[in-house]
Write a protein that holds these residues in place. Structure first.
Motif, PDB file in Angstrom:
ATOM      1  N   ALA A  27       0.829  -1.205   0.000  1.00 10.13           N
ATOM      2  CA  ALA A  27       0.000   0.000   0.000  1.00 10.13           C
ATOM      3  C   ALA A  27       0.864   1.256   0.000  1.00 10.13           C
ATOM      4  N   ALA A  28       2.103   1.127   0.484  1.00 13.66           N
ATOM      5  CA  ALA A  28       3.028   2.263   0.450  1.00 13.66           C
ATOM      6  C   ALA A  28       3.325   2.667  -0.987  1.00 13.66           C
ATOM      7  N   VAL A  29       3.498   1.678  -1.859  1.00 18.44           N
ATOM      8  CA  VAL A  29       3.729   1.958  -3.281  1.00 18.44           C
ATOM      9  C   VAL A  29       2.506   2.658  -3.868  1.00 18.44           C
ATOM     10  N   MET A  30       1.336   2.199  -3.473  1.00 21.64           N
ATOM     11  CA  MET A  30       0.106   2.805  -3.972  1.00 21.64           C
ATOM     12  C   MET A  30      -0.010   4.261  -3.549  1.00 21.64           C
ATOM     13  N   GLY A  31       0.253   4.531  -2.275  1.00 23.21           N
ATOM     14  CA  GLY A  31       0.149   5.894  -1.779  1.00 23.21           C
ATOM     15  C   GLY A  31       1.161   6.824  -2.419  1.00 23.21           C
ATOM     16  N   ILE A  32       2.419   6.361  -2.505  1.00 25.45           N
ATOM     17  CA  ILE A  32       3.474   7.195  -3.087  1.00 25.45           C
ATOM     18  C   ILE A  32       3.222   7.420  -4.575  1.00 25.45           C
ATOM     19  N   SER A  33       2.805   6.373  -5.287  1.00 23.84           N
ATOM     20  CA  SER A  33       2.502   6.507  -6.708  1.00 23.84           C
ATOM     21  C   SER A  33       1.326   7.454  -6.936  1.00 23.84           C
ATOM     22  N   GLY A  34       0.317   7.353  -6.070  1.00 20.14           N
ATOM     23  CA  GLY A  34      -0.818   8.272  -6.165  1.00 20.14           C
ATOM     24  C   GLY A  34      -0.384   9.710  -5.959  1.00 20.14           C
ATOM     25  N   LEU A  35       0.575   9.915  -5.054  1.00 18.88           N
ATOM     26  CA  LEU A  35       1.116  11.260  -4.835  1.00 18.88           C
ATOM     27  C   LEU A  35       1.843  11.763  -6.080  1.00 18.88           C
ATOM     28  N   VAL A  36       2.568  10.856  -6.756  1.00 22.17           N
ATOM     29  CA  VAL A  36       3.260  11.227  -7.991  1.00 22.17           C
ATOM     30  C   VAL A  36       2.269  11.766  -9.016  1.00 22.17           C
ATOM     31  N   LEU A  37       1.171  11.039  -9.219  1.00 21.42           N
ATOM     32  CA  LEU A  37       0.181  11.444 -10.211  1.00 21.42           C
ATOM     33  C   LEU A  37      -0.481  12.763  -9.822  1.00 21.42           C
TER      34      LEU A  37
END
Length: 329
Positions: A27-37
């Motif tokens: 979920a950390a990857v999901m959160g960080i990736s969502g922040l990127v977008l």
């Protein structure tokens, strides 16, 4: 996957080992990736430097690679443990965080390589649909404990919704129909599971405190549904606005309940990051459509909040990794 969430799995001696690597850490990857977008959108709307998004994108890819390699090692060394997690009626849903992470990484790397993005997205899409099939097949076997209907049940359905979110611009001839199929599956499953989970939360006993962060997942289908719908149709309309506003309403309701709790930090706290990231991305897109300053202000405030949340979660995760608690049984 937290220890409280798999309390009924076979217990193990108290040791520090990769055997205890929690699957929900993806979920950390999901959160960080969502922040990127979100940062990429903000660079166009608010003039934010593109370097903020791209440097965060590097972090997302690095975290994804490290977690993937680590979990592969865990699967090779402790296959029975991984099998037990995957077949667990609650913990098994956390494998959806892996498929969603793959899909989001495809969007993160898209500006660097279109081919890599297409390959990664295809892998993630097939994995997300396969997991949704497995989870639904299990549930249809019957005799499922009603108390197992928890917000984490929504993760696989959100995973299928993330296929059109990340693949709305894919150029392959077959991508359009796959996106439509995925959106149909994701929306209906999310509606069914949302109803079941809400009924369980109302009529059954309260969920355990360590699982309170997962309550934020209850909000996820609405901003993710907004993004899936708008990326597929290539426009924002009032139906999309309905999805956004109900997601915002649930975010406020759940936040009041969640952030006044006294739940100590555990990897499960990352569950708040990706629904929040979806809401921020939806808010930024809706602000462009609405063209009213309160919505623009709200989108900016949510982006700042998301950034703070990601930083705090990252620091606390590194702290428990350093002191050995992250991998302790």
């Amino acid at each position: 996957m937290t220890h409280a969430q798999i309390a009924d799995l076979p217990s193990a001696p108290s040791t520090t080992s990769i055997k205890n690597l929690p699957i929900n850490l993806f979920a950390a990857v999901m959160g960080i990736s969502g922040l990127v977008l979100a940062l990429r959108q903000a660079s166009h709307q608010f003039g934010l430097s593109p370097m903020a998004a791209e440097s965060t994108g590097v972090v997302a890819v690095v975290v994804f690679v490290i977690l993937s390699l680590s979990y592969i090692i865990k699967a090779m060394r402790f296959p029975a443990v991984v099998r037990g997690e995957f077949t667990h009626p609650i913990a098994g849903n956390f494998f959806g965080t892996v498929t969603i992470a793959i899909l989001l990484i495809s969007s993160v790397v898209a500006p660097v390589s279109t081919l890599a993005a297409e390959v990664i997205w295809t892998i993630g899409a097939l994995a997300a649909l396969a997991l949704a099939f497995i989870i639904v097949s299990r549930l249809l076997q019957g005799k499922i404990d009603a108390t197992h209907a928890l917000p984490v049940w929504l993760i696989p359905s959100v995973g299928t919704l993330d296929i059109p979110v990340t693949g709305g611009h894919m150029s392959m001839a077959w991508a359009h129909e796959l996106n439509l199929f995925s959106m149909a599956v994701g929306m209906v499953l999310a509606l069914v599971f949302f109803t079941m989970i809400t009924s369980r939360l109302i009529h059954q006993e309260k969920i355990a405190p360590p699982m309170l962060p997962s309550m934020m997942i209850l909000m996820a289908p609405f901003p993710v549904g907004f993004l899936a719908y708008t990326h597929f149709t290539q426009h924002v309309d009032q139906f999309a606005g309905l999805l956004f506003y109900f997601g915002l309403f649930l975010f406020i309701v759940i936040s009041v309940k969640l952030f006044k709790s006294r739940v100590p930090f555990i990897p499960g706290w990352w569950a708040i990051s990706f629904p929040l990231a979806a809401l921020v991305n939806a808010a930024l897109e809706y602000a462009t459509y609405a063209q009213t300053w309160p919505i623009t202000l709200l989108a900016g405030a949510l982006l700042v909040f998301l950034s703070i949340v990601i930083i705090v979660l990252a620091v606390k995760t590194l702290q428990i990794l350093a002191n050995g608690k992250l991998l302790s049984a």
